[in-house]
Design an enzyme around this catalytic site. Structure first.
Site: not given
Length: 402
Positions: A82, A119, A202, A213-214, A17
C-alpha cells in the site's frame, strides 16, 4: 550537502471501480501527462523515473512511460504494497536530494481485480505476512472474513477496549471522509453518507462496515520533482512546493515480542516516522493544518491520529467528537475524501495524496480548499529568490501520511 526538492507538477486520474474497459498503460499515461502539463514541461527533460505498482508484471513502468517518450533514461519499478506510490515518491526525492538528477518523475498506477483484496498469487512460497498473520491469530483468532479487515478491525477493537472509543467514533470518521469526498470530482465514491448509514451498512468485521472500508480501485497518480537550480532555471518558482521532510519506517521488534494488535498493523511505524520528521524539520504537530492520511479503514484513521501526534494518547474519541479532524476544527484530515471515498488503487494512492496536498498548498483545491490564504501570496521578490509553500510528508512501509 543535501539539495532542496520541489514538486512542480502533479496529476491523477479519476479513481474508479475496477473495469476491463481501462488498463494500466492508459491510466499511467494520463496521470504522467497531467503532471507534465501542470509543471509546463516536456518529458524529454526528465532524467530518471520511478514507477510504482503492486499488482502487475515486471517492467510495467516501462510500458507506461514508453508511450510518453523513449529517451533512454533509467526507469525503476517499485512494489511496496500500500506504500508503493509513496515509496516511488520517496525514491524520486532521494535522487534529487542527493544531487544525482535535477528532474525526476514519480508515477504510481494500479489495475485491480474486482471484490475484496485477495491473497497472493504465489502459492508455492512463503507469504511475506505469515508472521504477522500468526501473531494476529495468536492474539485474536481467525474469522471467516477478508484478512485485511481482520487486521485493522482487530487493531481498532484493541484501541476501543483500551481507551473507550466506540463504533460510533469509527462511523463518524467514515462519514466525515464520505462528506469530504463528495466534493472531489476524482473520487470513486463521491456521495455523502450519514453516520447512521455507515453504521447500518453491511458488516465486514468487528466495528468495520462496508462504508467504513476503502473500495477496490483502478487509477494512477504522478508527480514531477525538481532541484532548486532546475526550478529557478525553468522559471517555475510559483509552481514549486517544497518537500521539507519525508520519512520512512518499518516494523520494530515489538511487533512480535509484545501482545498488541495495534503494533501488528504498524502503529509504531507511524509514531517512529512522525517523531523523526518533527525532529528533523523542527515542525510541530500543532503547525499542521492539512493531513492526507492512509485510511484504508476508519479504525486505521482513528488510531493513527495518535501516531501523528494530532491528539494525545487515548484521545482519538474526543478528537473525533470535537470535530477537530474536519473543516472548522483543529486540522482537516483527508480533504480529498481519503481512501474510503476517493478509492485505493495500491500503487497510485501515495502520489494521489501528494497531488491533493500540492493543490491544497497552492490554493487549487476548489470546494475542498482548507485555507484559501494558506498559500504564500506572489508578492514582488528579489531576483534569484522565490516563494514556495511547504509540503511535509512522512511515509511508512504500509501507509502514507503527512
Amino acid at each position: 550537502m543535501a539539495q532542496k526538492v520541489f514538486v512542480v507538477g502533479v496529476g491523477m486520474t479519476k479513481f474508479t471501480k475496477p473495469s476491463p474497459d481501462r488498463d494500466y498503460p492508459e491510466m499511467g499515461k494520463e496521470a504522467v501527462e497531467a503532471a507534465l502539463s501542470d509543471a509546463g514541461v516536456k518529458y524529454d527533460i526528465v532524467q530518471q523515473a520511478v514507477c510504482g505498482y503492486a499488482k502487475g508484471d515486471s517492467t510495467s513502468g516501462q510500458r507506461v512511460l514508453y508511450q510518453v517518450g523513449m529517451t533512454g533514461i533509467p526507469i525503476y519499478n517499485v512494489n511496496n504494497n500500500c506504500a508503493t506510490g509513496s515509496s516511488a515518491l520517496f525514491l524520486a526525492k532521494q535522487l534529487v536530494e542527493g544531487g544525482i538528477s535535477d528532474v525526476v518523475l514519480a508515477v504510481g498506477f494500479e489495475k485491480m481485480a474486482p471484490g475484496a483484496l485477495g491473497g497472493s498469487p504465489y502459492n508455492d512460497r512463503t507469504h511475506p505476512l505469515d508472521k504477522h498473520t500468526a501473531k494476529m491469530v495468536e492474539l485474536a483468532g481467525m474469522a471467516k472474513a477478508p484478512m485485511t479487515p481482520q487486521f485493522f478491525g482487530n487493531a481498532g477493537i484493541e484501541y476501543m477496549k483500551k481507551y473507550g472509543a466506540t463504533e460510533l467514533h469509527v462511523a463518524k470518521v467514515a462519514a466525515k471522509n464520505h462528506r469530504h469526498g463528495a466534493k472531489n470530482p476524482r473520487a470513486q465514491v463521491a456521495k455523502e453518507y450519514t453516520v447512521e448509514e455507515v453504521l447500518s451498512s453491511r458488516k465486514i468485521f468487528g466495528p468495520l462496515t462496508k462504508l467504513a472500508c476503502c473500495p477496490t480501485s483502478d487509477g494512477a497518480g504522478a508527480a514531477v520533482l525538481m532541484s532548486e537550480r532546475a526550478v529557478v532555471r525553468l522559471g517555475l518558482q510559483n509552481k514549486a512546493v517544497e518537500i521539507v521532510g519525508m520519512e520512512m519506517a518499518t516494523d520494530t521488534a515489538e511487533v512480535f515480542t509484545e501482545k498488541s494488535l495495534l503494533k501488528v498493523v504498524g502503529y509504531d511505524m507511524t509514531a517512529l516516522a512522525a517523531k523523526r520528521l518533527y525532529e528533523k524539520t523542527k515542525v510541530s504537530p500543532k503547525d499542521v493544518n492539512v493531513v492526507e492520511l492512509h485510511d484504508c479503514f476508519a479504525t486505521t484513521e482513528m488510531f493513527t491520529y495518535e501516531g501523528l501526534q494530532l491528539c494525545g494518547v487515548g484521545q482519538a474519541g474526543k478528537f473525533i467528537d470535537d470535530g477537530d479532524n474536519t473543516y472548522g476544527g483543529r486540522v482537516v484530515v483527508n480533504p480529498s475524501g481519503g481512501l474510503i471515498a476517493k478509492g485505493h488503487p495500491l500503487g497510485a494512492t501515495g502520489l494521489a495524496q501528494c497531488a491533493e496536498l500540492v493543490w491544497q498548498l497552492r490554493g487549487e483545491a476548489g470546494d475542498r480548499q482548507v485555507y484559501p490564504v494558506y498559500v504564500t501570496n506572489p508578492v514582488p521578490h528579489k531576483p534569484g529568490s522565490y516563494l514556495t509553500s511547504t509540503l511535509q510528508v512522512l511515509e511508512r512501509s504500509v501507509v502514507f501520511r503527512i
